[in-house]
Design a protein around this motif. Structure first.
Motif, PDB file in Angstrom:
ATOM      1  N   MET A 126     104.494  70.646  31.922  1.00 46.84           N
ATOM      2  CA  MET A 126     105.538  69.660  32.090  1.00 46.84           C
ATOM      3  C   MET A 126     106.817  70.186  31.433  1.00 46.84           C
ATOM      4  SD  MET A 126     105.401  65.709  30.914  1.00 46.84           S
ATOM      5  CE  MET A 126     105.958  64.586  32.130  1.00 46.84           C
ATOM      6  N   LYS A 127     107.936  70.010  32.085  1.00 46.49           N
ATOM      7  CA  LYS A 127     109.212  70.504  31.580  1.00 46.49           C
ATOM      8  C   LYS A 127     110.098  69.342  31.165  1.00 46.49           C
ATOM      9  CE  LYS A 127     108.989  74.579  34.396  1.00 46.49           C
ATOM     10  NZ  LYS A 127     109.351  75.187  35.620  1.00 46.49           N
ATOM     11  N   THR A 128     110.889  69.573  30.121  1.00 44.91           N
ATOM     12  CA  THR A 128     111.840  68.543  29.703  1.00 44.91           C
ATOM     13  C   THR A 128     112.880  68.343  30.802  1.00 44.91           C
ATOM     14  OG1 THR A 128     113.346  70.110  28.650  1.00 44.91           O
ATOM     15  CG2 THR A 128     111.582  69.159  27.258  1.00 44.91           C
ATOM     16  N   ILE A 129     113.542  67.221  30.771  1.00 49.00           N
ATOM     17  CA  ILE A 129     114.617  66.962  31.737  1.00 49.00           C
ATOM     18  C   ILE A 129     115.694  68.039  31.593  1.00 49.00           C
ATOM     19  CG2 ILE A 129     116.343  65.299  32.537  1.00 49.00           C
ATOM     20  CD1 ILE A 129     113.405  64.424  32.984  1.00 49.00           C
ATOM     21  N   ARG A 130     116.004  68.398  30.349  1.00 45.01           N
ATOM     22  CA  ARG A 130     117.009  69.445  30.095  1.00 45.01           C
ATOM     23  C   ARG A 130     116.615  70.750  30.785  1.00 45.01           C
ATOM     24  NH1 ARG A 130     119.926  71.050  24.500  1.00 45.01           N
ATOM     25  NH2 ARG A 130     120.269  73.240  24.913  1.00 45.01           N
ATOM     26  N   GLU A 131     115.364  71.160  30.655  1.00 48.23           N
ATOM     27  CA  GLU A 131     114.907  72.398  31.278  1.00 48.23           C
ATOM     28  C   GLU A 131     114.977  72.297  32.801  1.00 48.23           C
ATOM     29  OE1 GLU A 131     113.546  76.314  31.526  1.00 48.23           O
ATOM     30  OE2 GLU A 131     114.388  75.206  29.843  1.00 48.23           O
ATOM     31  N   ASP A 174     121.558  65.512  41.289  1.00 47.09           N
ATOM     32  CA  ASP A 174     121.884  64.084  41.151  1.00 47.09           C
ATOM     33  C   ASP A 174     120.705  63.237  40.705  1.00 47.09           C
ATOM     34  OD1 ASP A 174     124.416  64.742  41.985  1.00 47.09           O
ATOM     35  OD2 ASP A 174     124.179  63.944  44.013  1.00 47.09           O
ATOM     36  N   SER A 175     119.498  63.642  41.046  1.00 50.06           N
ATOM     37  CA  SER A 175     118.330  62.840  40.679  1.00 50.06           C
ATOM     38  C   SER A 175     118.003  62.939  39.187  1.00 50.06           C
ATOM     39  CB  SER A 175     117.109  63.266  41.503  1.00 50.06           C
ATOM     40  OG  SER A 175     116.730  64.585  41.183  1.00 50.06           O
ATOM     41  N   LEU A 176     118.554  63.930  38.502  1.00 52.47           N
ATOM     42  CA  LEU A 176     118.271  64.120  37.080  1.00 52.47           C
ATOM     43  C   LEU A 176     119.411  63.706  36.155  1.00 52.47           C
ATOM     44  CD1 LEU A 176     116.616  67.660  37.137  1.00 52.47           C
ATOM     45  CD2 LEU A 176     115.475  65.468  36.767  1.00 52.47           C
ATOM     46  N   ILE A 177     120.641  63.678  36.674  1.00 54.65           N
ATOM     47  CA  ILE A 177     121.795  63.477  35.799  1.00 54.65           C
ATOM     48  C   ILE A 177     122.545  62.206  36.140  1.00 54.65           C
ATOM     49  CG2 ILE A 177     122.021  65.969  35.460  1.00 54.65           C
ATOM     50  CD1 ILE A 177     124.510  65.839  37.290  1.00 54.65           C
ATOM     51  N   ASP A 178     123.335  61.757  35.153  1.00 58.31           N
ATOM     52  CA  ASP A 178     124.221  60.620  35.369  1.00 58.31           C
ATOM     53  C   ASP A 178     125.594  61.094  35.832  1.00 58.31           C
ATOM     54  OD1 ASP A 178     122.175  58.930  34.376  1.00 58.31           O
ATOM     55  OD2 ASP A 178     122.842  59.296  32.326  1.00 58.31           O
ATOM     56  N   ASP A 179     126.026  62.283  35.338  1.00 56.06           N
ATOM     57  CA  ASP A 179     127.357  62.781  35.666  1.00 56.06           C
ATOM     58  C   ASP A 179     127.451  64.256  35.320  1.00 56.06           C
ATOM     59  OD1 ASP A 179     130.052  62.516  36.530  1.00 56.06           O
ATOM     60  OD2 ASP A 179     130.740  62.319  34.465  1.00 56.06           O
ATOM     61  N   ILE A 180     128.319  64.970  36.042  1.00 59.49           N
ATOM     62  CA  ILE A 180     128.661  66.352  35.718  1.00 59.49           C
ATOM     63  C   ILE A 180     130.161  66.493  35.873  1.00 59.49           C
ATOM     64  CG2 ILE A 180     128.157  67.126  38.074  1.00 59.49           C
ATOM     65  CD1 ILE A 180     127.374  69.874  36.845  1.00 59.49           C
ATOM     66  N   GLN A 181     130.784  67.166  34.908  1.00 62.84           N
ATOM     67  CA  GLN A 181     132.233  67.344  34.954  1.00 62.84           C
ATOM     68  C   GLN A 181     132.579  68.719  34.418  1.00 62.84           C
ATOM     69  OE1 GLN A 181     134.762  65.257  36.177  1.00 62.84           O
ATOM     70  NE2 GLN A 181     135.896  67.147  35.843  1.00 62.84           N
ATOM     71  N   ASP A 182     133.447  69.441  35.133  1.00 61.15           N
ATOM     72  CA  ASP A 182     133.950  70.700  34.592  1.00 61.15           C
ATOM     73  C   ASP A 182     135.006  70.369  33.546  1.00 61.15           C
ATOM     74  OD1 ASP A 182     135.380  69.747  36.918  1.00 61.15           O
ATOM     75  OD2 ASP A 182     136.610  71.547  36.776  1.00 61.15           O
ATOM     76  N   ILE A 183     134.947  71.035  32.400  1.00 57.55           N
ATOM     77  CA  ILE A 183     135.838  70.671  31.288  1.00 57.55           C
ATOM     78  C   ILE A 183     136.713  71.822  30.802  1.00 57.55           C
ATOM     79  CG2 ILE A 183     134.418  68.752  30.472  1.00 57.55           C
ATOM     80  CD1 ILE A 183     133.337  70.680  28.292  1.00 57.55           C
ATOM     81  N   ALA A 184     136.403  73.049  31.175  1.00 59.83           N
ATOM     82  CA  ALA A 184     137.223  74.196  30.776  1.00 59.83           C
ATOM     83  C   ALA A 184     136.896  75.359  31.692  1.00 59.83           C
ATOM     84  CB  ALA A 184     136.941  74.575  29.326  1.00 59.83           C
ATOM     85  N   ALA A 185     137.874  76.235  31.873  1.00 60.99           N
ATOM     86  CA  ALA A 185     137.655  77.402  32.726  1.00 60.99           C
ATOM     87  C   ALA A 185     138.576  78.530  32.283  1.00 60.99           C
ATOM     88  CB  ALA A 185     137.921  77.051  34.186  1.00 60.99           C
ATOM     89  N   GLU A 186     138.113  79.748  32.508  1.00 61.00           N
ATOM     90  CA  GLU A 186     138.942  80.915  32.218  1.00 61.00           C
ATOM     91  C   GLU A 186     138.517  82.062  33.122  1.00 61.00           C
ATOM     92  OE1 GLU A 186     138.165  82.927  28.373  1.00 61.00           O
ATOM     93  OE2 GLU A 186     136.491  81.526  28.179  1.00 61.00           O
ATOM     94  N   ILE A 187     139.460  82.951  33.376  1.00 62.13           N
ATOM     95  CA  ILE A 187     139.124  84.136  34.136  1.00 62.13           C
ATOM     96  C   ILE A 187     139.032  85.320  33.171  1.00 62.13           C
ATOM     97  CG2 ILE A 187     140.091  83.258  36.281  1.00 62.13           C
ATOM     98  CD1 ILE A 187     142.478  85.119  35.882  1.00 62.13           C
TER      99      ILE A 187
END
Length: 155
Positions: free
Chosen positions: A1-6, A109-122
């Motif tokens: 069994m795997k954690t939700i995080r995994e 979507d079935s595992l999470i409530d929300d996902i948001q990109d918060i930072a980016a760099e090249i």
């Protein structure tokens, strides 16, 4: 069994493997080129992507569950075509990663409530103009039962 995080991390890695020009993306990473906790940009061996688990904040909610906010970084490196500036390719790579995880991955979507990109760099490769790289950080909110990271909770 795997954690939700995994389970979340594994789905992210699987989705990054779908980044190919055949699937409508600007760049190709492809199957077998996604790693966990590896410095793919420093290794400079494209195509490759890596998923880094950063910190996770936790708090209880009104329903007795644990609301978790996991920060994840995705790094990727690809070859830059001769006719394109590496920065332009890197910006497209940021777009590919964002699209793959936020729009294209409905299984997440079935595992999470929300996902948001918060930072980016090249990434910059001053001695090798044939490489393009990028990193993007996401916050992923999900809920588990209090004291049970293997079971989803109510948010």
């Amino acid at each position: 069994m795997k954690t939700i995080r995994e389970q979340i991390i594994q789905r992210i890695m699987s989705q990054l493997e779908t980044i190919t020009s055949i699937n409508g993306y600007e760049n190709t990473i492809g199957s077998g080129h996604v790693y966990r906790q590896e410095a793919v940009i420093k290794q400079a061996s494209p195509p490759a992507a890596a998923v880094w688990e950063l910190e996770e904040e936790r708090k209880r909610n009104a329903y007795g569950g644990t609301v978790r906010i996991l920060k994840v970084r995705v790094e990727a490196i690809v070859n830059a075509p001769v006719d394109k500036h590496p920065a332009s390719v890197s910006n497209a790579l940021l777009g590919d990663i964002e699209k793959a995880l936020i729009i294209a991955d409905t299984s997440l979507d079935s595992l999470i409530d929300d996902i948001q990109d918060i930072a980016a760099e090249i990434a910059h490769f001053p001695h090798d103009k044939s490489l393009a790289g990028a990193a993007i950080d996401f916050e992923i909110k999900y809920t588990t039962e209090w004291g049970d990271p293997y079971s989803q909770g109510y948010s």
